[in-house]
Write a protein that holds these residues in place. Structure first.
Motif, PDB file in Angstrom:
ATOM      1  N   UNK A  87       0.813  -1.216   0.000  1.00 47.83           N
ATOM      2  CA  UNK A  87       0.000   0.000   0.000  1.00 47.83           C
ATOM      3  C   UNK A  87       0.848   1.269   0.000  1.00 47.83           C
ATOM      4  N   UNK A  88       2.099   1.168   0.449  1.00 50.56           N
ATOM      5  CA  UNK A  88       2.901   2.380   0.635  1.00 50.56           C
ATOM      6  C   UNK A  88       4.096   2.505  -0.298  1.00 50.56           C
ATOM      7  N   UNK A  89       4.640   1.390  -0.776  1.00 48.05           N
ATOM      8  CA  UNK A  89       5.866   1.437  -1.571  1.00 48.05           C
ATOM      9  C   UNK A  89       5.592   1.208  -3.063  1.00 48.05           C
ATOM     10  N   UNK A  90       6.251   1.964  -3.928  1.00 45.99           N
ATOM     11  CA  UNK A  90       6.017   1.827  -5.369  1.00 45.99           C
ATOM     12  C   UNK A  90       6.294   0.419  -5.886  1.00 45.99           C
ATOM     13  N   UNK A  91       5.396  -0.071  -6.747  1.00 39.11           N
ATOM     14  CA  UNK A  91       5.561  -1.317  -7.505  1.00 39.11           C
ATOM     15  C   UNK A  91       5.587  -2.584  -6.644  1.00 39.11           C
ATOM     16  N   UNK A  92       5.292  -2.472  -5.355  1.00 39.99           N
ATOM     17  CA  UNK A  92       5.352  -3.642  -4.485  1.00 39.99           C
ATOM     18  C   UNK A  92       4.074  -4.472  -4.637  1.00 39.99           C
ATOM     19  N   UNK A  93       4.242  -5.723  -5.062  1.00 35.25           N
ATOM     20  CA  UNK A  93       3.109  -6.615  -5.300  1.00 35.25           C
ATOM     21  C   UNK A  93       2.867  -7.555  -4.126  1.00 35.25           C
ATOM     22  N   UNK A  94       3.930  -7.873  -3.414  1.00 33.10           N
ATOM     23  CA  UNK A  94       3.801  -8.771  -2.260  1.00 33.10           C
ATOM     24  C   UNK A  94       4.850  -8.389  -1.227  1.00 33.10           C
ATOM     25  N   UNK A  95       4.475  -8.406   0.038  1.00 30.02           N
ATOM     26  CA  UNK A  95       5.427  -8.099   1.104  1.00 30.02           C
ATOM     27  C   UNK A  95       5.000  -8.818   2.376  1.00 30.02           C
ATOM     28  N   UNK A  96       5.963  -9.432   3.042  1.00 26.03           N
ATOM     29  CA  UNK A  96       5.621 -10.131   4.285  1.00 26.03           C
ATOM     30  C   UNK A  96       6.868 -10.365   5.135  1.00 26.03           C
ATOM     31  N   UNK A  97       6.665 -10.312   6.437  1.00 26.96           N
ATOM     32  CA  UNK A  97       7.729 -10.614   7.390  1.00 26.96           C
ATOM     33  C   UNK A  97       7.816 -12.124   7.529  1.00 26.96           C
ATOM     34  N   UNK A  98       8.998 -12.670   7.306  1.00 31.14           N
ATOM     35  CA  UNK A  98       9.204 -14.113   7.415  1.00 31.14           C
ATOM     36  C   UNK A  98       9.561 -14.531   8.830  1.00 31.14           C
ATOM     37  N   UNK A  99      10.297 -13.676   9.536  1.00 34.03           N
ATOM     38  CA  UNK A  99      10.654 -13.977  10.921  1.00 34.03           C
ATOM     39  C   UNK A  99      11.106 -12.703  11.623  1.00 34.03           C
ATOM     40  N   UNK A 100      11.056 -12.756  12.951  1.00 32.77           N
ATOM     41  CA  UNK A 100      11.475 -11.613  13.759  1.00 32.77           C
ATOM     42  C   UNK A 100      12.195 -12.139  14.992  1.00 32.77           C
ATOM     43  N   UNK A 101      13.314 -11.498  15.319  1.00 32.37           N
ATOM     44  CA  UNK A 101      14.123 -11.939  16.444  1.00 32.37           C
ATOM     45  C   UNK A 101      14.468 -10.756  17.340  1.00 32.37           C
ATOM     46  N   UNK A 102      14.874 -11.070  18.559  1.00 33.24           N
ATOM     47  CA  UNK A 102      15.359 -10.068  19.514  1.00 33.24           C
ATOM     48  C   UNK A 102      14.369  -8.906  19.664  1.00 33.24           C
ATOM     49  N   UNK A 103      13.103  -9.260  19.892  1.00 33.73           N
ATOM     50  CA  UNK A 103      12.050  -8.261  20.093  1.00 33.73           C
ATOM     51  C   UNK A 103      11.965  -7.272  18.934  1.00 33.73           C
ATOM     52  N   UNK A 104      12.092  -7.808  17.724  1.00 34.93           N
ATOM     53  CA  UNK A 104      11.946  -6.954  16.546  1.00 34.93           C
ATOM     54  C   UNK A 104      13.211  -6.242  16.114  1.00 34.93           C
ATOM     55  N   UNK A 105      14.305  -6.484  16.809  1.00 34.78           N
ATOM     56  CA  UNK A 105      15.568  -5.838  16.430  1.00 34.78           C
ATOM     57  C   UNK A 105      16.108  -6.403  15.121  1.00 34.78           C
ATOM     58  N   UNK A 106      15.770  -7.645  14.827  1.00 35.53           N
ATOM     59  CA  UNK A 106      16.182  -8.275  13.575  1.00 35.53           C
ATOM     60  C   UNK A 106      14.934  -8.836  12.886  1.00 35.53           C
ATOM     61  N   UNK A 107      14.758  -8.499  11.626  1.00 34.90           N
ATOM     62  CA  UNK A 107      13.594  -8.924  10.865  1.00 34.90           C
ATOM     63  C   UNK A 107      14.047  -9.495   9.527  1.00 34.90           C
ATOM     64  N   UNK A 108      13.493 -10.629   9.142  1.00 36.69           N
ATOM     65  CA  UNK A 108      13.723 -11.180   7.812  1.00 36.69           C
ATOM     66  C   UNK A 108      12.462 -10.912   6.993  1.00 36.69           C
ATOM     67  N   UNK A 109      12.647 -10.254   5.853  1.00 37.36           N
ATOM     68  CA  UNK A 109      11.531  -9.704   5.101  1.00 37.36           C
ATOM     69  C   UNK A 109      11.593 -10.132   3.635  1.00 37.36           C
ATOM     70  N   UNK A 110      10.420 -10.520   3.100  1.00 37.53           N
ATOM     71  CA  UNK A 110      10.307 -10.898   1.688  1.00 37.53           C
ATOM     72  C   UNK A 110       9.510  -9.847   0.940  1.00 37.53           C
ATOM     73  N   UNK A 111       9.966  -9.512  -0.290  1.00 34.07           N
ATOM     74  CA  UNK A 111       9.272  -8.509  -1.092  1.00 34.07           C
ATOM     75  C   UNK A 111       9.318  -8.897  -2.572  1.00 34.07           C
ATOM     76  N   UNK A 112       8.176  -8.768  -3.238  1.00 33.08           N
ATOM     77  CA  UNK A 112       8.063  -9.011  -4.672  1.00 33.08           C
ATOM     78  C   UNK A 112       7.709  -7.700  -5.351  1.00 33.08           C
ATOM     79  N   UNK A 113       8.534  -7.289  -6.321  1.00 34.12           N
ATOM     80  CA  UNK A 113       8.367  -5.999  -6.992  1.00 34.12           C
ATOM     81  C   UNK A 113       8.001  -6.229  -8.454  1.00 34.12           C
ATOM     82  N   UNK A 114       7.002  -5.517  -8.922  1.00 36.26           N
ATOM     83  CA  UNK A 114       6.545  -5.613 -10.305  1.00 36.26           C
ATOM     84  C   UNK A 114       6.662  -4.238 -10.955  1.00 36.26           C
TER      85      UNK A 114
END
Length: 205
Positions: free
Chosen positions: A70-97
């Protein structure tokens, strides 16, 4: 024999090898700088602007990963895959079209590197490409392997505004010619910064 002259020469040579930033664009209150690292085929890009919103409003937009569609240009899919250390480390997946090229996706490992207390200091999130435990590549989608960057937010005018820096070093990969990839990076970075500014100021209202 003194080592000082040799050490001084090494320092000078190291400094001389570091490429300098060059301004490549300035528009809509956004300044864009670029440089090509030693041995690199695409440029590092850095864009800055002053956002008329407190740093935490900008921070919320940047950290709202699940809503990047909803906020980033051309982003078709976005999701957090995992989060560690109370959100200090995040693994993130993004699909751009993006227009005119094949779809791209990337997985990044994001670190919170903020130094913030009582409205002072800075907010910072930095990332590198994730390499372990990542989803398999999708058919018809180019996986971006080089993706390094950061967001830096520094308060201005007693915290009412925020000086934002967005840095990115990435190679879209695939069969895209390097000069086109380079040009695309220099265009997309200010576009993303412009989108963050828009949503951060909207949150202020």
């Amino acid at each position: 024999m003194s080592l000082l002259p040799t050490l001084s020469l090494l320092v000078l040579l190291t400094g001389a090898a570091e490429p300098s930033w060059q301004q490549v664009a300035r528009d809509d209150g956004i300044s864009v700088l670029a440089r090509t690292p030693e041995g690199g085929s695409v440029s590092e890009v850095k864009a800055t602007t002053l956002v008329d919103a407190p740093a935490h409003d900008v921070w919320r937009v940047i950290r709202d990963y699940d809503n990047y569609t909803k906020t980033m240009p051309y982003t078709e899919e976005s999701k957090v895959l995992s989060s560690e250390q109370d959100g200090k480390i995040t693994v993130f997946y993004c699909l751009v079209n993006a227009p005119l090229v094949d779809k791209r996706d990337f997985i990044i490992r994001i670190r919170d590197e903020s130094d913030w207390k009582d409205g002072k200091g800075f907010l910072k999130t930095a990332w590198t490409a994730a390499t372990e435990g990542v989803p398999p590549e999708k058919q018809g989608v180019v996986r971006v392997k080089l993706n390094t960057g950061y967001w830096l937010m520094e308060p201005r005018e007693e915290g009412k505004k925020t000086f934002v820096t967005y840095y990115l070093y990435t190679d879209p990969g695939g069969s895209l010619p390097k000069w086109i990839a380079d040009k695309a990076n220099k265009t997309s970075v200010p576009d993303v910064l412009r989108a963050v500014r828009k949503h951060a100021t909207a949150a202020k209202k």
